[in-house]
Design an enzyme around this catalytic site. Structure first.
Site, mmCIF file in Angstrom:
data_model
loop_
_atom_site.group_PDB
_atom_site.id
_atom_site.type_symbol
_atom_site.label_atom_id
_atom_site.label_comp_id
_atom_site.label_asym_id
_atom_site.label_seq_id
_atom_site.Cartn_x
_atom_site.Cartn_y
_atom_site.Cartn_z
ATOM 1 C CB CYS A 1 -0.922 0.002 1.214
ATOM 2 S SG CYS A 1 -1.995 1.460 1.287
ATOM 3 C CB CYS B 1 -0.550 2.320 3.996
ATOM 4 S SG CYS B 1 -2.317 2.130 3.664
#
Length: 185
Positions: free
Chosen positions: A132, A135
């Site tokens: 991700c 993230c």
């Protein structure tokens, strides 16, 4: 022989570099012992290889790092949820989704057993494994602003990479039939 040493020995010959790297990344460096093993636990949980997770957890706990182990497990579980959700929002890129509230509980991030910066570091490692980008960027920013330097972040991601490689090597060895299942005991 420690649980991780037994696991290293069980890695197939094709993963000799992983075997050596696993030993190297779990020693010294810019991370504290708790950070190193919390990252290892989060990474092993994110890599989803039971024997690896069992060995890493046993090793962390044998070193008295129960809080780091618990935060590592919490980080992996939360990132399993968040990485899917935020990766979707990032990949689609539509403002409408970005403006919608996530409405996902993440209370553990506010109540770590170690420290907020350490839990974010463990989350960064799991997010790197889960792929991700949004993230990873967010956790890296929080970690650095929380006082953990870039060298420590780099060490954490190296641990995540090697733990992930060990999980792949163990699974490949099991599928190939060249090695018996590994036990952390």
């Amino acid at each position: 022989m420690s649980p991780v040493d037994r696991l290293r020995e069980a890695l197939p010959d094709a993963a000799r570099d992983v075997r050596l790297n696993l030993q190297a990344v779990l020693q010294g460096g810019a991370l504290t012992e708790g950070q190193r093993w919390g990252v290892a636990v989060a990474s092993a949980a994110a890599a989803r290889q039971p024997a690896l997770l069992s060995a890493v957890l046993a090793e962390a706990r044998s070193r008295g790092l129960d809080s780091a182990a618990e935060d590592g497990l919490a980080a992996a579980a939360l990132m399993a949820m968040n990485n899917v959700y935020y990766r979707f929002r990032h990949m689609v890129g539509k403002p409408g989704y970005t403006e919608m509230p996530a409405r996902l509980r993440m209370g553990r991030l506010a109540q770590p057993a170690t420290s907020r910066a350490d839990l974010e570091l463990f989350s960064l490692a799991a997010s790197a494994i889960n792929g991700c980008e949004a993230c990873v960027r967010t956790h890296e920013d929080v970690v650095v602003k929380g006082g953990i330097g870039e060298e420590a972040v780099h060490d954490a991601v190296r641990i995540a990479a090697v733990i992930h490689a060990a999980a792949v090597a163990l699974e490949a060895g099991e599928v190939a039939g060249g090695h018996e299942a590994v036990s952390a005991a």
